[in-house]
Write an enzyme that holds these catalytic residues in place. Structure first.
Site, mmCIF file in Angstrom:
data_model
loop_
_atom_site.group_PDB
_atom_site.id
_atom_site.type_symbol
_atom_site.label_atom_id
_atom_site.label_comp_id
_atom_site.label_asym_id
_atom_site.label_seq_id
_atom_site.Cartn_x
_atom_site.Cartn_y
_atom_site.Cartn_z
ATOM 1 N N GLN A 1 -5.568 68.060 2.547
ATOM 2 C CA GLN A 1 -4.830 66.101 1.703
ATOM 3 C C GLN A 1 -4.292 67.411 0.654
ATOM 4 O O GLN A 1 -3.174 67.304 0.486
ATOM 5 C CB GLN A 1 -5.050 65.319 0.936
ATOM 6 C CG GLN A 1 -4.792 64.355 0.699
ATOM 7 C CD GLN A 1 -3.599 63.429 2.019
ATOM 8 O OE1 GLN A 1 -4.663 63.668 3.059
ATOM 9 N NE2 GLN A 1 -2.305 63.339 1.796
ATOM 10 N N HIS B 1 -0.739 69.213 1.005
ATOM 11 C CA HIS B 1 0.398 68.307 1.029
ATOM 12 C C HIS B 1 1.426 68.476 0.313
ATOM 13 O O HIS B 1 2.671 68.701 0.538
ATOM 14 C CB HIS B 1 0.463 66.745 1.163
ATOM 15 C CG HIS B 1 -0.062 66.246 2.599
ATOM 16 N ND1 HIS B 1 1.037 66.223 3.411
ATOM 17 C CD2 HIS B 1 -1.183 65.059 3.350
ATOM 18 C CE1 HIS B 1 0.735 65.272 4.676
ATOM 19 N NE2 HIS B 1 -0.568 64.798 4.239
ATOM 20 N N GLU C 1 -4.695 56.195 -1.039
ATOM 21 C CA GLU C 1 -3.632 56.384 -0.002
ATOM 22 C C GLU C 1 -4.888 56.433 1.186
ATOM 23 O O GLU C 1 -5.629 55.198 2.675
ATOM 24 C CB GLU C 1 -3.085 56.919 0.115
ATOM 25 C CG GLU C 1 -2.341 57.350 1.126
ATOM 26 C CD GLU C 1 -1.299 58.335 1.024
ATOM 27 O OE1 GLU C 1 -0.406 58.497 2.096
ATOM 28 O OE2 GLU C 1 -1.493 59.352 0.168
ATOM 29 N N HIS C 2 -6.136 57.259 1.161
ATOM 30 C CA HIS C 2 -6.823 57.845 2.228
ATOM 31 C C HIS C 2 -8.252 57.501 1.737
ATOM 32 O O HIS C 2 -7.877 58.212 0.547
ATOM 33 C CB HIS C 2 -7.171 59.149 2.845
ATOM 34 C CG HIS C 2 -5.233 59.177 3.258
ATOM 35 N ND1 HIS C 2 -4.456 59.838 2.643
ATOM 36 C CD2 HIS C 2 -4.736 59.012 4.408
ATOM 37 C CE1 HIS C 2 -3.441 59.798 3.284
ATOM 38 N NE2 HIS C 2 -3.098 59.018 4.523
ATOM 39 N N ASP D 1 -3.227 61.029 10.533
ATOM 40 C CA ASP D 1 -2.447 61.460 10.511
ATOM 41 C C ASP D 1 -0.980 61.760 11.693
ATOM 42 O O ASP D 1 -0.371 61.453 11.758
ATOM 43 C CB ASP D 1 -2.515 63.193 9.508
ATOM 44 C CG ASP D 1 -2.523 62.811 7.675
ATOM 45 O OD1 ASP D 1 -2.139 61.694 7.436
ATOM 46 O OD2 ASP D 1 -2.482 63.723 7.126
ATOM 47 N N HIS E 1 16.691 14.363 -2.510
ATOM 48 C CA HIS E 1 15.936 15.206 -1.815
ATOM 49 C C HIS E 1 15.316 13.440 -1.110
ATOM 50 O O HIS E 1 14.748 13.217 -0.067
ATOM 51 C CB HIS E 1 14.192 16.005 -2.457
ATOM 52 C CG HIS E 1 15.264 17.356 -3.136
ATOM 53 N ND1 HIS E 1 16.272 17.778 -3.573
ATOM 54 C CD2 HIS E 1 14.292 18.533 -2.277
ATOM 55 C CE1 HIS E 1 15.627 18.869 -3.674
ATOM 56 N NE2 HIS E 1 15.228 19.341 -2.407
#
Length: 427
Positions: A255, A258, A322-323, A356, A415
């Site tokens: 990670q 990245h 996130e992960h 991924d 209505h």
């Protein structure tokens, strides 16, 4: 990496804070570029391509010839891998297809939903430090399954005016309709507003740097829907003394490479294990081609020693990663109590990189704590659900008085009258 031992709960918020960047000048830049593209269309996109991507283009369109030639530039091994990943992603996302069910809520009152693919979607695929051809599969495949009628893709060209061949090959395999050479803010603006060449879409998907994320959020205020707010990528690993230090270190580094603004977090109840992982990180880091990027990311990262699994679970749900990789002996016991995470990976043999690329789940996920409220991209991201209802004469008699009472008490008498007139009709 920073080692933090037994922090009190009052300290968690500060410890888990994501890296903060000054975006004041960024938003001004993004807004100016978007307004220019809205006013001048293609001309502005060409100018910003030359300014930001350092390429002078004669056309924004990727031709059929370019797409076909790209296939010859991709190795047979990579083509086979992309096709295998495509099969798994299709299997998983097809399992999410919505089944319409008609429900009679009151005798004579029938309601149902129909899932309809969003007609026009735009996919943004970064092509900077890493050509993310896997993201093409993650976005275009569910769009195709959902029945989106027009799928367009924008990706930044290199200095020769070409998009990476693996991106083009993946796009062709996944069923993308049109591909355009545009990156960054200018790509988001083109898809949001439409230009002479790039069609306007109804929803924009895809990751990107801070400029791309800011552009997506700005255009979403008035002009187009987006998949989710997002920021730099992140992972949290939960491990104990039974975990394998080399695996955990590899997961953290996968990670970290990245981007310099990525964040990795290890939470554990074993101090000796944390020391082993730190040693493995130092050893593996030395061998990485993207070592410099990973080193910068590790400056934002934490190794956190906690008292027990209760604290581990509570901190994880507070962080909302996130992960999330759970590599403990009793990983399912922990997983069952996780309520805030984008995607969860269980056991020693489930690396985040599987999600991924090729296991089948989607890798476009909420970051920056948004997993507390947002799902990752899935088939529903590409559809809208329209409700239908059918009421018979008996049905309006059965439900009518309920509607009248509620409308009258909200002082919406038109209505009420819409029901009353039907109730007064002779049988």
């Amino acid at each position: 990496m920073q080692i933090i031992k037994y922090p009190t709960r009052s300290e968690w918020s500060k410890i888990l804070a994501r890296p903060v960047f000054d975006t004041s000048s960024l938003n001004n830049t993004v807004s100016a570029v978007l307004n220019d593209i809205k006013e001048r269309g293609d001309d502005a996109v060409f100018e910003y391509e030359e300014k930001f991507d350092k390429v002078k283009l004669s056309s924004l369109v990727v031709s059929e010839e370019e797409i076909n030639n790209a296939e010859n530039l991709v190795s047979d091994e990579l083509k086979a891998a992309i096709r295998k990943a495509k099969d798994n992603i299709e299997i998983f996302h097809r399992s999410q297809l919505f089944e319409t069910k008609k429900v009679e809520t009151t005798p004579g009152v029938t309601c149902w939903q129909k899932a309809v693919g969003i007609e026009k979607v735009g996919l943004y695929i970064p092509g900077g430090t890493a050509p993310l051809f896997s993201t093409v599969l993650m976005l275009a495949i569910p769009a195709k399954i959902a029945g989106c009628k027009e799928i367009i893709l924008c990706s930044p060209p290199d200095k020769e005016g070409k998009i990476h061949p693996a991106i083009l090959f993946a796009a062709k395999e996944a069923g993308v309709d049109k591909i355009f050479k545009a990156g960054g803010i200018q790509a988001i603006g083109a898809m949001a507003y439409g230009t002479e060449t790039v069609p306007k879409v109804y929803k924009i998907f895809g990751p990107g740097n801070q400029y791309v994320m800011a552009a997506k959020q700005l255009v979403s205020l008035r002009d187009v829907a987006i998949d989710m707010p997002a920021g730099p990528s992140e992972v949290q690993v939960i491990a104990d003394e039974t975990s394998i230090p080399a695996f955990v270190a590899a997961d953290l580094l996968s990670q970290a490479e990245h981007g310099a603004d990525s964040q990795v977090v290890l939470t554990s109840t074993s101090e000796p294990f944390i020391s082993e992982v730190l040693h493995e990180i130092e050893r593996q880091l030395f061998e990485l081609p993207r070592r410099e990027i990973a080193e910068k990311a590790l400056q934002n990262s934490k190794l956190i020693l906690l008292k027990d699994n209760r604290e581990v679970i509570d901190m994880t749900n507070e962080y909302a990663p996130e992960h999330l990789i759970i590599e403990t002996a009793g990983y399912m016991d922990i997983a069952d109590e996780i309520v805030n995470a984008g995607s969860v990976f269980l056991g020693n043999y489930t690396p985040e990189s599987a999600g991924d690329y090729a296991s089948g789940t989607n890798h476009t996920l909420p970051t920056n704590g948004y997993a507390k409220a947002y799902s990752g991209v899935n088939l529903d991201s590409f559809v809208k659900k329209i409700t239908f209802q059918k009421i018979t004469k008996d049905g309006i008699r059965n439900l009518g008085r309920t509607i009248e009472v509620m409308a009258e008490n909200e002082e919406l008498f038109a209505h009420k009258n819409a029901v009353t007139l039907r109730l007064m009709e002779k049988k």
